[in-house]
Design a protein around this motif. Structure first.
Motif, PDB file in Angstrom:
ATOM      1  N   PHE A 137       0.820  -1.205   0.000  1.00  0.00           N
ATOM      2  CA  PHE A 137       0.000   0.000   0.000  1.00  0.00           C
ATOM      3  C   PHE A 137       0.868   1.275   0.000  1.00  0.00           C
ATOM      4  O   PHE A 137       2.020   1.276   0.436  1.00  0.00           O
ATOM      5  N   THR A 138       0.283   2.359  -0.442  1.00  0.00           N
ATOM      6  CA  THR A 138       1.002   3.620  -0.631  1.00  0.00           C
ATOM      7  C   THR A 138       1.438   4.249   0.684  1.00  0.00           C
ATOM      8  O   THR A 138       2.510   4.873   0.753  1.00  0.00           O
ATOM      9  N   ALA A 139       0.634   4.123   1.733  1.00  0.00           N
ATOM     10  CA  ALA A 139       0.931   4.806   2.995  1.00  0.00           C
ATOM     11  C   ALA A 139       2.308   4.417   3.524  1.00  0.00           C
ATOM     12  O   ALA A 139       3.093   5.280   3.947  1.00  0.00           O
ATOM     13  N   GLY A 140       2.629   3.118   3.524  1.00  0.00           N
ATOM     14  CA  GLY A 140       3.926   2.679   3.998  1.00  0.00           C
ATOM     15  C   GLY A 140       5.065   3.230   3.156  1.00  0.00           C
ATOM     16  O   GLY A 140       6.150   3.541   3.666  1.00  0.00           O
ATOM     17  N   LYS A 141       4.834   3.367   1.852  1.00  0.00           N
ATOM     18  CA  LYS A 141       5.858   3.915   0.962  1.00  0.00           C
ATOM     19  C   LYS A 141       6.140   5.384   1.299  1.00  0.00           C
ATOM     20  O   LYS A 141       7.287   5.839   1.234  1.00  0.00           O
ATOM     21  N   ILE A 142       5.087   6.119   1.629  1.00  0.00           N
ATOM     22  CA  ILE A 142       5.282   7.532   1.989  1.00  0.00           C
ATOM     23  C   ILE A 142       6.141   7.638   3.248  1.00  0.00           C
ATOM     24  O   ILE A 142       7.081   8.444   3.311  1.00  0.00           O
ATOM     25  N   LEU A 143       5.831   6.828   4.262  1.00  0.00           N
ATOM     26  CA  LEU A 143       6.632   6.853   5.485  1.00  0.00           C
ATOM     27  C   LEU A 143       8.058   6.412   5.214  1.00  0.00           C
ATOM     28  O   LEU A 143       9.014   6.965   5.777  1.00  0.00           O
ATOM     29  N   TRP A 144       8.231   5.387   4.377  1.00  0.00           N
ATOM     30  CA  TRP A 144       9.581   4.950   4.031  1.00  0.00           C
ATOM     31  C   TRP A 144      10.371   6.091   3.400  1.00  0.00           C
ATOM     32  O   TRP A 144      11.542   6.326   3.758  1.00  0.00           O
ATOM     33  N   LEU A 145       9.749   6.797   2.467  1.00  0.00           N
ATOM     34  CA  LEU A 145      10.427   7.910   1.801  1.00  0.00           C
ATOM     35  C   LEU A 145      10.793   8.995   2.821  1.00  0.00           C
ATOM     36  O   LEU A 145      11.901   9.543   2.791  1.00  0.00           O
ATOM     37  N   GLN A 146       9.872   9.271   3.734  1.00  0.00           N
ATOM     38  CA  GLN A 146      10.109  10.276   4.765  1.00  0.00           C
ATOM     39  C   GLN A 146      11.279   9.882   5.669  1.00  0.00           C
ATOM     40  O   GLN A 146      12.113  10.723   6.032  1.00  0.00           O
ATOM     41  N   GLN A 147      11.356   8.613   6.008  1.00  0.00           N
ATOM     42  CA  GLN A 147      12.350   8.150   6.975  1.00  0.00           C
ATOM     43  C   GLN A 147      13.685   7.771   6.343  1.00  0.00           C
ATOM     44  O   GLN A 147      14.741   7.972   6.952  1.00  0.00           O
ATOM     45  N   CYS A 148      13.655   7.206   5.151  1.00  0.00           N
ATOM     46  CA  CYS A 148      14.870   6.635   4.549  1.00  0.00           C
ATOM     47  C   CYS A 148      15.485   7.509   3.465  1.00  0.00           C
ATOM     48  O   CYS A 148      16.675   7.344   3.145  1.00  0.00           O
ATOM     49  N   GLU A 149      14.706   8.413   2.883  1.00  0.00           N
ATOM     50  CA  GLU A 149      15.233   9.361   1.905  1.00  0.00           C
ATOM     51  C   GLU A 149      14.711  10.758   2.247  1.00  0.00           C
ATOM     52  O   GLU A 149      13.937  11.364   1.495  1.00  0.00           O
ATOM     53  N   PRO A 150      15.104  11.291   3.409  1.00  0.00           N
ATOM     54  CA  PRO A 150      14.543  12.580   3.846  1.00  0.00           C
ATOM     55  C   PRO A 150      14.815  13.726   2.881  1.00  0.00           C
ATOM     56  O   PRO A 150      13.983  14.640   2.766  1.00  0.00           O
ATOM     57  N   GLU A 151      15.952  13.693   2.185  1.00  0.00           N
ATOM     58  CA  GLU A 151      16.226  14.762   1.225  1.00  0.00           C
ATOM     59  C   GLU A 151      15.241  14.731   0.068  1.00  0.00           C
ATOM     60  O   GLU A 151      14.789  15.777  -0.413  1.00  0.00           O
ATOM     61  N   SER A 152      14.896  13.529  -0.395  1.00  0.00           N
ATOM     62  CA  SER A 152      13.883  13.410  -1.453  1.00  0.00           C
ATOM     63  C   SER A 152      12.517  13.819  -0.930  1.00  0.00           C
ATOM     64  O   SER A 152      11.770  14.551  -1.601  1.00  0.00           O
ATOM     65  N   PHE A 153      12.177  13.363   0.282  1.00  0.00           N
ATOM     66  CA  PHE A 153      10.859  13.684   0.839  1.00  0.00           C
ATOM     67  C   PHE A 153      10.683  15.190   1.002  1.00  0.00           C
ATOM     68  O   PHE A 153       9.575  15.709   0.812  1.00  0.00           O
ATOM     69  N   ALA A 154      11.751  15.895   1.330  1.00  0.00           N
ATOM     70  CA  ALA A 154      11.657  17.347   1.508  1.00  0.00           C
ATOM     71  C   ALA A 154      11.262  18.057   0.220  1.00  0.00           C
ATOM     72  O   ALA A 154      10.728  19.172   0.261  1.00  0.00           O
ATOM     73  N   GLN A 155      11.492  17.404  -0.927  1.00  0.00           N
ATOM     74  CA  GLN A 155      11.132  18.009  -2.214  1.00  0.00           C
ATOM     75  C   GLN A 155       9.696  17.702  -2.631  1.00  0.00           C
ATOM     76  O   GLN A 155       9.188  18.305  -3.578  1.00  0.00           O
ATOM     77  N   VAL A 156       9.050  16.752  -1.934  1.00  0.00           N
ATOM     78  CA  VAL A 156       7.752  16.254  -2.395  1.00  0.00           C
ATOM     79  C   VAL A 156       6.637  17.253  -2.076  1.00  0.00           C
ATOM     80  O   VAL A 156       6.436  17.622  -0.920  1.00  0.00           O
ATOM     81  N   GLY A 203       0.998  11.976  10.855  1.00  0.00           N
ATOM     82  CA  GLY A 203       1.763  13.209  10.743  1.00  0.00           C
ATOM     83  C   GLY A 203       2.019  13.632   9.316  1.00  0.00           C
ATOM     84  O   GLY A 203       3.048  14.250   9.010  1.00  0.00           O
ATOM     85  N   LEU A 204       1.092  13.323   8.415  1.00  0.00           N
ATOM     86  CA  LEU A 204       1.243  13.663   7.001  1.00  0.00           C
ATOM     87  C   LEU A 204       0.286  14.788   6.624  1.00  0.00           C
ATOM     88  O   LEU A 204      -0.853  14.834   7.103  1.00  0.00           O
ATOM     89  N   PRO A 205       0.713  15.702   5.767  1.00  0.00           N
ATOM     90  CA  PRO A 205      -0.191  16.779   5.333  1.00  0.00           C
ATOM     91  C   PRO A 205      -1.303  16.237   4.434  1.00  0.00           C
ATOM     92  O   PRO A 205      -1.033  15.461   3.507  1.00  0.00           O
ATOM     93  N   ARG A 206      -2.518  16.630   4.705  1.00  0.00           N
ATOM     94  CA  ARG A 206      -3.653  16.155   3.930  1.00  0.00           C
ATOM     95  C   ARG A 206      -3.525  16.532   2.453  1.00  0.00           C
ATOM     96  O   ARG A 206      -3.938  15.785   1.563  1.00  0.00           O
ATOM     97  N   GLY A 207      -2.912  17.667   2.169  1.00  0.00           N
ATOM     98  CA  GLY A 207      -2.774  18.119   0.790  1.00  0.00           C
ATOM     99  C   GLY A 207      -1.797  17.329  -0.042  1.00  0.00           C
ATOM    100  O   GLY A 207      -1.632  17.595  -1.238  1.00  0.00           O
ATOM    101  N   LEU A 208      -1.152  16.336   0.578  1.00  0.00           N
ATOM    102  CA  LEU A 208      -0.200  15.509  -0.158  1.00  0.00           C
ATOM    103  C   LEU A 208      -0.891  14.677  -1.239  1.00  0.00           C
ATOM    104  O   LEU A 208      -0.318  14.408  -2.300  1.00  0.00           O
ATOM    105  N   MET A 209      -2.125  14.243  -0.960  1.00  0.00           N
ATOM    106  CA  MET A 209      -2.837  13.352  -1.872  1.00  0.00           C
ATOM    107  C   MET A 209      -3.835  14.126  -2.730  1.00  0.00           C
ATOM    108  O   MET A 209      -4.343  15.172  -2.323  1.00  0.00           O
ATOM    109  N   PRO A 210      -4.173  13.619  -3.909  1.00  0.00           N
ATOM    110  CA  PRO A 210      -5.004  14.363  -4.856  1.00  0.00           C
ATOM    111  C   PRO A 210      -6.489  14.357  -4.511  1.00  0.00           C
ATOM    112  O   PRO A 210      -6.954  13.595  -3.660  1.00  0.00           O
ATOM    113  N   THR A 211      -7.238  15.209  -5.192  1.00  0.00           N
ATOM    114  CA  THR A 211      -8.696  15.236  -5.093  1.00  0.00           C
ATOM    115  C   THR A 211      -9.269  13.931  -5.630  1.00  0.00           C
ATOM    116  O   THR A 211      -8.767  13.376  -6.611  1.00  0.00           O
ATOM    117  N   VAL A 212     -10.334  13.441  -4.973  1.00  0.00           N
ATOM    118  CA  VAL A 212     -10.918  12.149  -5.337  1.00  0.00           C
ATOM    119  C   VAL A 212     -12.245  12.340  -6.063  1.00  0.00           C
ATOM    120  O   VAL A 212     -13.081  13.157  -5.656  1.00  0.00           O
TER     121      VAL A 212
END
Length: 508
Positions: A137-156, A203-212
């Motif tokens: 699922f996507t949620a775990g990938k977002i946390l992984w990116l936040q924790q394991c590639e913080p420089e990339s996550f800062a650009q998202v 702890g994720l911003p709601r605006g991260l995900m698109p309109t449904v």
């Protein structure tokens, strides 16, 4: 004299290994299709990634093939579908931050456990989303990116699902549909909306995900720049579409309760439609919003179904060059049903259903000197389909009964697969006619609904039916009843082995 034009609807299916584009006319018939492939990348064990730019290049080429070879087509709408659960990270300029992480990537086991803990346990998670936290699922990938590639996550600035990257390139709009959003782990499936509480707890911003949007709603229109690239006029409506696993079931004509769809592709998908959102008791299935308001979709995904056959082909090709899948099927046909007692646990890349465990692996049981390569090939096919039977039985335990079983998918073209499936389930198997385009076909129909050609899915799907069937052989079906009991005992033994090794235990 003006040339004759044919109004059509494009369906674009962004699969794991290729993109498929189909044009469907106003009679719901496929006029033409085109396919382009792109590579998979695995930079580390268990990681599966792709470059979204490869997706776009392949999609543009496939669309151009359709419109260049058939200039008589007037494209009235575009529908999108594709692989679910992936993560496409974009910066504030809409540029891709890093390669997309796919549905079958297994790097997020630690993050999945963290999600359950931060939410307050499995029961609370089910109350919020009606789905378990799965490694895909996507949620775990977002946390992984936040924790394991913080420089990339800062650009998202935004996260999209794979098909929705195509939408962004077509329209400039970040949007998704309810069925695809259901597989993110952040969506309130019962109420068909993002779960604000999940975002807060993680702890994720709601605006991260698109309109449904609902699947047939228009989300935007083809931009001028993209239209020129695709060889289409600007302003064509692009509808929301659907996740491929959900829309594949829909395209088989399964929109009402009482029918079960089994798709035998790389993965095996067992699915049913529901007119209410069923409680996901035990968290062993996936519950998604359906492709129309007021409809839901229940799915069990076996990650290695047709892939078992592909793996066997690759493994045996080291002995015999130029071996084809059809050769391995013929080899399996030469063995007796039951494979002389040889059993195969078909968990080559972990499992999602019926045992949600990314660390689970395949195994042979009962191998001895009398067994041949033919027995091993047949046991591989039998193991994949015995796993499907367990998912079917799991559905029944949730109160989802089916009086018909329909099937489609690449492996279903082999008589051995069809016969074995019928015998393993001990039921008639019907084969779908009219929906050969799969999820791409369903996406095209959604486009037609969105622009007013059809009233709803039932109206659009009148061209879909069944053309042949296979009935079980009573003697062989009885044999497989015994084989299934052995299969269940084998899985209990595998669970005990994993526990003794200190590995994560499977869901019983």
């Amino acid at each position: 004299m003006e040339p004759t034009t044919t109004s059509c609807y494009l369906g674009v299916d962004l699969g794991t290994s290729s993109v498929k584009v189909v044009a469907v006319d106003e009679e719901a018939a496929i006029v033409v299709s085109a396919t382009r492939t792109y590579p998979l990348h695995s930079p580390e064990s268990g990681w599966v990634e792709q470059d979204p730019l490869d997706w776009w290049r392949a999609t543009a080429e496939a669309v151009r093939e359709v419109v260049d070879e058939h200039p008589e087509l007037r494209i009235a709408g575009i529908g999108l579908t594709g692989q679910m659960h992936g993560l496409v990270a974009l910066d504030d300029a809409g540029e891709v931050v890093r390669p997309a992480i796919l549905w079958n990537d297994n790097r997020t086991d630690a993050q999945v456990q963290e999600i359950v803990e931060r939410v307050g346990g499995q029961d609370r998670l089910l109350a919020l989303t009606n789905n378990p936290a799965l490694a895909g699922f996507t949620a775990g990938k977002i946390l992984w990116l936040q924790q394991c590639e913080p420089e990339s996550f800062a650009q998202v600035a935004s996260v999209l699902l794979p098909k929705d990257y195509l939408r962004y390139r077509m329209t400039g709009i970040n949007a998704t549909d309810v069925s695809d959003a259901s597989g993110t782990g952040l969506f309130d499936v019962r109420n068909r909306r993002w779960s604000d509480e999940m975002f807060t707890l993680l702890g994720l911003p709601r605006g991260l995900m698109p309109t449904v949007f609902e699947s047939s709603e228009v989300t935007g229109y083809l931009s001028s720049a993209t239209a020129e690239e695709l060889g289409l006029p600007a302003g064509i409506p692009v509808v929301a579409g659907g996740g491929d696993s959900v829309l594949q079931t829909t395209s088989m004509g399964i929109t009402q309760e009482g029918a079960m769809g089994i798709t035998i592709g790389t993965a095996g998908i067992v699915a049913q439609a529901a007119e209410h959102c069923p409680d996901n008791v035990g968290a062993r299935v996936q519950v998604s919003c359906g492709n129309e308001p007021g409809r839901w979709h229940v799915m069990g995904v076996a990650l290695t179904c047709g892939e078992t056959l592909l793996w066997l082909t690759r493994a045996l090709s080291t002995v015999k060059e130029d071996l084809k899948v059809a050769d391995v099927v013929r080899l399996a046909e030469s063995a007796e049903p039951g494979s002389q007692g040889l059993r195969f646990a078909p968990y080559l890349v972990g499992e999602r259903c019926p045992y949600p465990d990314p660390g689970l692996r395949a195994a042979w049981f009962g191998l001895d000197l009398r067994h041949t390569a033919a027995d091993m090939a047949r046991a591989g096919i039998e193991g994949a389909l015995l796993n499907v039977r367990e998912i079917r039985d799991l559905f029944a335990s949730l109160g989802l009964q089916a009086d018909r079983v329909l099937t489609s998918g690449g492996a279903a073209r082999f008589p051995l697969w069809k016969e074995t499936l019928s015998n393993v389930l001990n039921t008639r198997i019907e084969f779908v006619r009219g929906g050969q385009g799969g999820a791409a076909y369903g996406a095209a129909l959604l486009a037609g609904i969105g622009v007013g050609r059809w009233r709803d899915l039932d109206d659009a799907l009148q061209a879909v039916g069944t053309e042949e069937y296979t009935d079980p052989n009573p003697g062989i079906a009885g044999l497989y009843d015994n084989v299934f009991r052995e299969f269940k005992a084998m899985m209990a033994g595998l669970a005990a082995y994993r526990a003794a090794c200190g590995q994560k235990e499977m869901t019983p």
